[in-house]
Design a protein around this motif. Sequence first.
Motif, PDB file in Angstrom:
ATOM      1  N   SER A 143       0.839  -1.192   0.000  1.00 13.98           N
ATOM      2  CA  SER A 143       0.000   0.000   0.000  1.00 13.98           C
ATOM      3  C   SER A 143       0.877   1.246   0.000  1.00 13.98           C
ATOM      4  CB  SER A 143      -0.959   0.012   1.193  1.00 13.98           C
ATOM      5  OG  SER A 143      -0.259   0.140   2.399  1.00 13.98           O
ATOM      6  N   ALA A 160       0.537   5.882  -0.493  1.00 18.41           N
ATOM      7  CA  ALA A 160      -0.305   7.073  -0.557  1.00 18.41           C
ATOM      8  C   ALA A 160       0.223   8.043  -1.602  1.00 18.41           C
ATOM      9  CB  ALA A 160      -0.351   7.760   0.802  1.00 18.41           C
ATOM     10  N   ALA A 165     -15.322   3.865   4.313  1.00 16.32           N
ATOM     11  CA  ALA A 165     -13.884   3.917   3.989  1.00 16.32           C
ATOM     12  C   ALA A 165     -13.668   4.327   2.531  1.00 16.32           C
ATOM     13  CB  ALA A 165     -13.238   2.566   4.265  1.00 16.32           C
ATOM     14  N   TRP A 166     -13.497   5.618   2.328  1.00 12.74           N
ATOM     15  CA  TRP A 166     -13.297   6.132   0.977  1.00 12.74           C
ATOM     16  C   TRP A 166     -11.859   5.990   0.491  1.00 12.74           C
ATOM     17  CZ3 TRP A 166     -17.176   6.865  -2.093  1.00 12.74           C
ATOM     18  CH2 TRP A 166     -18.424   7.203  -1.580  1.00 12.74           C
ATOM     19  N   LYS A 167     -10.903   5.833   1.379  1.00 14.95           N
ATOM     20  CA  LYS A 167      -9.469   5.745   1.072  1.00 14.95           C
ATOM     21  C   LYS A 167      -8.891   7.058   0.541  1.00 14.95           C
ATOM     22  CE  LYS A 167      -9.416   1.290   1.986  1.00 14.95           C
ATOM     23  NZ  LYS A 167     -10.762   0.980   2.399  1.00 14.95           N
ATOM     24  N   LYS A 204      -8.129  11.044   1.988  1.00 13.45           N
ATOM     25  CA  LYS A 204      -8.071  11.909   3.174  1.00 13.45           C
ATOM     26  C   LYS A 204      -7.830  13.355   2.759  1.00 13.45           C
ATOM     27  CE  LYS A 204      -8.056   8.406   6.060  1.00 13.45           C
ATOM     28  NZ  LYS A 204      -9.314   8.029   6.637  1.00 13.45           N
ATOM     29  N   MET A 235      -4.777   9.931  -1.283  1.00  9.87           N
ATOM     30  CA  MET A 235      -5.469   8.653  -1.465  1.00  9.87           C
ATOM     31  C   MET A 235      -4.502   7.505  -1.241  1.00  9.87           C
ATOM     32  SD  MET A 235      -6.248   8.517  -5.476  1.00  9.87           S
ATOM     33  CE  MET A 235      -4.969   8.562  -6.680  1.00  9.87           C
ATOM     34  N   TRP A 236      -5.037   6.468  -0.586  1.00  9.85           N
ATOM     35  CA  TRP A 236      -4.274   5.264  -0.304  1.00  9.85           C
ATOM     36  C   TRP A 236      -4.705   4.165  -1.263  1.00  9.85           C
ATOM     37  CZ3 TRP A 236      -0.202   4.244   2.836  1.00  9.85           C
ATOM     38  CH2 TRP A 236       0.168   5.255   3.716  1.00  9.85           C
ATOM     39  N   SER A 255      -3.943   0.088  -2.566  1.00 10.40           N
ATOM     40  CA  SER A 255      -3.350  -1.155  -2.075  1.00 10.40           C
ATOM     41  C   SER A 255      -3.680  -2.310  -3.008  1.00 10.40           C
ATOM     42  CB  SER A 255      -3.838  -1.464  -0.659  1.00 10.40           C
ATOM     43  OG  SER A 255      -5.226  -1.662  -0.662  1.00 10.40           O
ATOM     44  N   ASN A 278     -16.265  -2.493  -1.680  1.00 11.12           N
ATOM     45  CA  ASN A 278     -15.724  -3.671  -0.995  1.00 11.12           C
ATOM     46  C   ASN A 278     -16.778  -4.717  -0.605  1.00 11.12           C
ATOM     47  OD1 ASN A 278     -16.963  -2.662   1.343  1.00 11.12           O
ATOM     48  ND2 ASN A 278     -15.032  -2.150   2.353  1.00 11.12           N
ATOM     49  N   TYR A 320     -12.340  -0.058  -2.453  1.00 10.94           N
ATOM     50  CA  TYR A 320     -10.947  -0.449  -2.658  1.00 10.94           C
ATOM     51  C   TYR A 320     -10.390   0.474  -3.732  1.00 10.94           C
ATOM     52  CZ  TYR A 320     -11.943  -5.034  -0.500  1.00 10.94           C
ATOM     53  OH  TYR A 320     -12.297  -6.043   0.351  1.00 10.94           O
ATOM     54  N   THR A 380      -7.214   0.273  -6.003  1.00 13.64           N
ATOM     55  CA  THR A 380      -6.117  -0.617  -6.376  1.00 13.64           C
ATOM     56  C   THR A 380      -5.360  -0.024  -7.556  1.00 13.64           C
ATOM     57  OG1 THR A 380      -7.561  -1.924  -7.816  1.00 13.64           O
ATOM     58  CG2 THR A 380      -7.313  -2.673  -5.541  1.00 13.64           C
TER      59      THR A 380
END
Length: 172
Positions: free
Chosen positions: A30, A32, A70-72, A74, A100-101, A103, A140, A149, A151
């Motif tokens: 993962s 950011a 969980a939008w991923k 921030k 954004m994260w 993974s 998800n 998610y 990705t």
Amino acid sequence: FPVGRFVGGSLYKSETRVNEKTKEERQSYSFAVAIPKGTEQHWNQTEWGRLIWAEGAENAPSMHQNPAFAWKVKDGDSAVPNRKGNKPCDNEGWPGHWVMWLSSGFAPKIYNADGTQPINEVDAVKPGYFIQVFGNVAFNKSTDSPGVYLTYSAVAFSAYGPEIQLSAGVDA
């Protein structure tokens, strides 16, 4: 996604994650990416943000407005601490950005800016450098912890930037 600054996680090292229900271990990568803010008031007002928002809103119409969704993504200017007590605005490279994260269970394939040459040297792309991510968003399908998610399929090195030293533990 647009070009942004690599500001967290790792493109090269995986973490072991444990499924809370099955106790099964898996490897996860993962990282950011900080995308500069414009005049928008929320990330969902950007071209890329509308795609993420649409996925969550369409697939979880009764859950997507919940603050725990969980939008991923921030707000890098936020002074609201997370569960570990860390505030986004205190992270280097985060203020003034949407972060954004992304993974996945496999290491990202990294390429030069136009995608014509792979970059195989480990740690060639360091935190602080600018990258562009080709990725996907998917709901998800969870009712316990709903979210999306984010990705990646590939990462393109775009430009050098001031390196960021990411801490691996406690800041002495």
